[in-house]
Design an enzyme around this catalytic site. Structure first.
Site, PDB file in Angstrom:
ATOM      1  N   LYS A  79      -2.657   5.482  -3.894  1.00 46.30           N
ATOM      2  CA  LYS A  79      -3.481   5.943  -5.003  1.00 46.30           C
ATOM      3  C   LYS A  79      -4.617   6.860  -4.538  1.00 46.30           C
ATOM      4  CE  LYS A  79      -2.493   1.394  -6.842  1.00 46.30           C
ATOM      5  NZ  LYS A  79      -3.020   0.013  -6.932  1.00 46.30           N
ATOM      6  N   VAL A 115      -9.137  -1.879  -4.165  1.00 43.39           N
ATOM      7  CA  VAL A 115     -10.042  -0.764  -3.884  1.00 43.39           C
ATOM      8  C   VAL A 115     -10.688  -0.260  -5.178  1.00 43.39           C
ATOM      9  CG1 VAL A 115     -10.170   1.621  -3.021  1.00 43.39           C
ATOM     10  CG2 VAL A 115      -8.732  -0.061  -1.849  1.00 43.39           C
ATOM     11  N   GLY A 162       0.799  -1.211   0.000  1.00 41.64           N
ATOM     12  CA  GLY A 162       0.000   0.000   0.000  1.00 41.64           C
ATOM     13  C   GLY A 162       0.837   1.269   0.000  1.00 41.64           C
ATOM     14  N   GLU A 199      16.129  -0.854  -5.734  1.00 41.70           N
ATOM     15  CA  GLU A 199      15.729  -0.811  -7.138  1.00 41.70           C
ATOM     16  C   GLU A 199      15.956   0.576  -7.720  1.00 41.70           C
ATOM     17  OE1 GLU A 199      12.172  -4.174  -7.267  1.00 41.70           O
ATOM     18  OE2 GLU A 199      11.655  -2.052  -7.353  1.00 41.70           O
ATOM     19  N   GLU A 212       0.845  -5.302 -10.939  1.00 47.96           N
ATOM     20  CA  GLU A 212       1.141  -3.875 -10.988  1.00 47.96           C
ATOM     21  C   GLU A 212       2.461  -3.615 -11.721  1.00 47.96           C
ATOM     22  OE1 GLU A 212       0.133  -1.463  -7.854  1.00 47.96           O
ATOM     23  OE2 GLU A 212      -1.548  -2.703  -7.220  1.00 47.96           O
ATOM     24  N   ARG A 223      -5.431  -9.894  -3.818  1.00 44.31           N
ATOM     25  CA  ARG A 223      -6.725  -9.594  -3.199  1.00 44.31           C
ATOM     26  C   ARG A 223      -7.557  -8.773  -4.172  1.00 44.31           C
ATOM     27  NH1 ARG A 223      -5.659  -4.232  -2.399  1.00 44.31           N
ATOM     28  NH2 ARG A 223      -3.532  -3.694  -1.797  1.00 44.31           N
ATOM     29  N   ASN A 232      -0.803  -7.879  -6.239  1.00 43.15           N
ATOM     30  CA  ASN A 232      -1.673  -7.691  -5.077  1.00 43.15           C
ATOM     31  C   ASN A 232      -2.655  -8.847  -5.032  1.00 43.15           C
ATOM     32  OD1 ASN A 232      -0.728  -5.348  -3.783  1.00 43.15           O
ATOM     33  ND2 ASN A 232      -1.633  -4.079  -5.367  1.00 43.15           N
TER      34      ASN A 232
END
Length: 495
Positions: free
Chosen positions: A237, A295, A164, A200, A275, A292, A290
């Protein structure tokens, strides 16, 4: 077949799952903390059980207590929503051990997706491009500094156990790296009791683009288009949209095939999201899965015509995905604004307290998933998200103008919200032209623009109030004159 689902969550996502279960004739079990005694999801579920104190660790993160309720209520399956236990492989394994269907990936697959290093290795084997960086876990600050100098600053320090947008630091030199290393390590240990870090390359002026995908227990896998999630604050986001303004059919198909390969590489089942960061040169780099429901899933539902929670339930029931990739077509444009209880001018600090009154927007192409109702409370114990406001249109412009109208109609009394900021963003030429990036707010000085917009709005309201007062005064004078003319005994001083 699943007949009763316990929703191990709260707020608008719990209500969202309840809505689909009701439509399918599936009974629902709600759980609630002391803080949520009067919450809407408690009232809407078939059954509701108290699980503890307001603090998440004493309630929504209490695996044993939730398992106790599942067993007592005769639950067939558990839907974790997002946040809390939704990506906790120990909880998924606990459900599997007790013969309760976890509506999500298997525990081993979730563990793999949650470990950024292992997941990155799996992607490299599946020939899914990843962001250049450390070949393995970084064990100390000296090692991190060496790698940073090899790939070049700026770099990102990422906690393997983050999520998140948390557990990430962008650093520009050796001094910042050492400070950031200590900070990210501390955050990770505080959150999950352990630390592991990746280094990274930080890609500047990137877009955050994700793909919804589904894979069933029979090995069938589809992607359900992309979502542009570039407008963010602190790596979290704010506004999402689909389709992305820079993804054409060829790109959608090419990256979609990478997503299908990624899902198979980690033996993923149920719904998930891959993502990516899209660099300014057009290259896509995988960053995470992700594991799950997201949102922002409603915008995908709008353009695909699918009920994604129903699809989750079908896959959990062992049914094959009822369509092929070639059957899926994008229809129109959708935008989602996350309505957060935050003070934009205090660095998005949470704003909590009672909500005496609220007006929820509605109309053609407008959807609002929310737990708000007049007299409810925004709790300081949980996430600041109060609602997901979503609009659809046949064109991007139709969706955008519907969103602006819905934002103007959305009234929430008692707490600060992100609504004014969204109106400034959606009215900006940069947003309308699709000039999106993860640093959108900073790059285009959106907070300063919001200040100007609010000042202008206040002046316009003052002018409108004065104009209305003059009109009212003139009307009143005309009525007085009329009455005086009709009744010679009636006197009034018009001055």
């Amino acid at each position: 077949m699943i007949e009763k689902v316990l929703i191990a969550n709260r707020g608008e996502i719990a209500l969202r799952v309840i809505r689909t279960c009701k439509a399918l004739g599936i009974k629902t079990v709600a759980v609630y903390s002391d803080e949520d005694y009067n919450s809407m999801h408690v009232k809407q579920a078939s059954e509701a059980y108290h699980i503890g104190e307001a603090a998440p660790s004493k309630s929504y993160l209490n695996q044993e207590k939730i398992l106790e309720v599942m067993m007592a209520s005769g639950t067939d399956a558990v839907h974790p929503g997002y946040g809390f236990l939704s990506e906790n492989d120990d909880f998924a394994r606990l459900c599997e051990k007790n013969k309760i269907i976890f509506i999500g990936p298997k525990a081993d697959s979730m563990n793999l997706c949650g470990d950024k290093m292992k997941c990155k290795d799996a992607m490299l084997k599946a020939k899914v491009p990843t962001v250049p960086g450390s070949p393995g876990l970084v064990t100390d600050a000296d090692d991190a500094e060496k790698i940073a100098n090899e790939i070049g600053y700026p770099v990102m320090l990422k906690s393997v156990y983050g999520g998140g947008g948390r557990g990430i630091r962008i650093v520009n030199n050796d001094k910042e790296l050492r400070e950031g290393y200590e900070s990210v390590t501390g955050e990770s240990i505080a959150a999950v009791g352990k630390s592991a870090i990746l280094v990274e390359k930080f890609l500047e002026k990137t877009r955050h683009i994700e793909y919804q995908f589904a894979r069933d227990t029979h090995g069938n896998v589809v992607h359900i288009f992309e979502r542009e999630c570039s407008i963010q604050r602190r790596n979290q986001k704010l506004i999402e949209q689909t389709p992305s303004p820079i993804v054409d059919e060829e790109t959608r198909s090419r990256v979609g095939e990478l997503v299908r390969n990624a899902a198979t590489a980690v033996d993923y089942t149920n719904l998930g999201t891959a993502e990516f960061l899209r660099a300014d040169n057009g290259e896509f780099y995988f960053i995470e899965i992700n594991a799950r429901l997201q949102v922002e899933h409603p915008i995908t539902e709008f353009v695909s015509g699918l009920d994604l929670v129903k699809l989750q339930l079908d896959i959990a029931n062992g049914e094959p995905i009822p369509f092929k990739q070639s059957d899926l077509k994008m229809n129109g444009y959708a935008i989602e604004c996350r309505i957060n209880a935050e003070d934009t001018f205090l660095d998005f600090a949470p704003s909590t307290g009672p909500v005496p009154d609220v007006t929820i927007p509605s109309g053609p192409g407008v959807r609002c998933d929310t737990y708000l109702y007049p007299g409810c409370t925004v709790s300081p114990f949980y996430d600041s998200l109060m609602a997901k406001l979503v609009t659809w249109g046949q064109t991007f412009e139709e969706s955008r103008t519907r969103m602006l109208a819905a934002l103007n109609d959305f009234y929430i009394q008692g707490v600060e919200t992100s609504i004014p900021l969204y109106k400034t963003i959606l009215n900006s030429e940069e947003y309308k032209n699709g000039e999106l990036s993860t640093d959108f707010l900073k790059r285009f000085d959106m907070i300063d623009r919001l200040t100007t917009d609010l000042k202008k709005e206040k002046e316009e309201k003052s002018e409108a109030a004065i104009a209305a007062a003059i009109i009212h005064s003139e009307y009143f004078k005309s009525r007085v004159q009329s009455n005086a003319a009709n009744n010679s005994n009636w006197k009034y001083n018009l001055d």
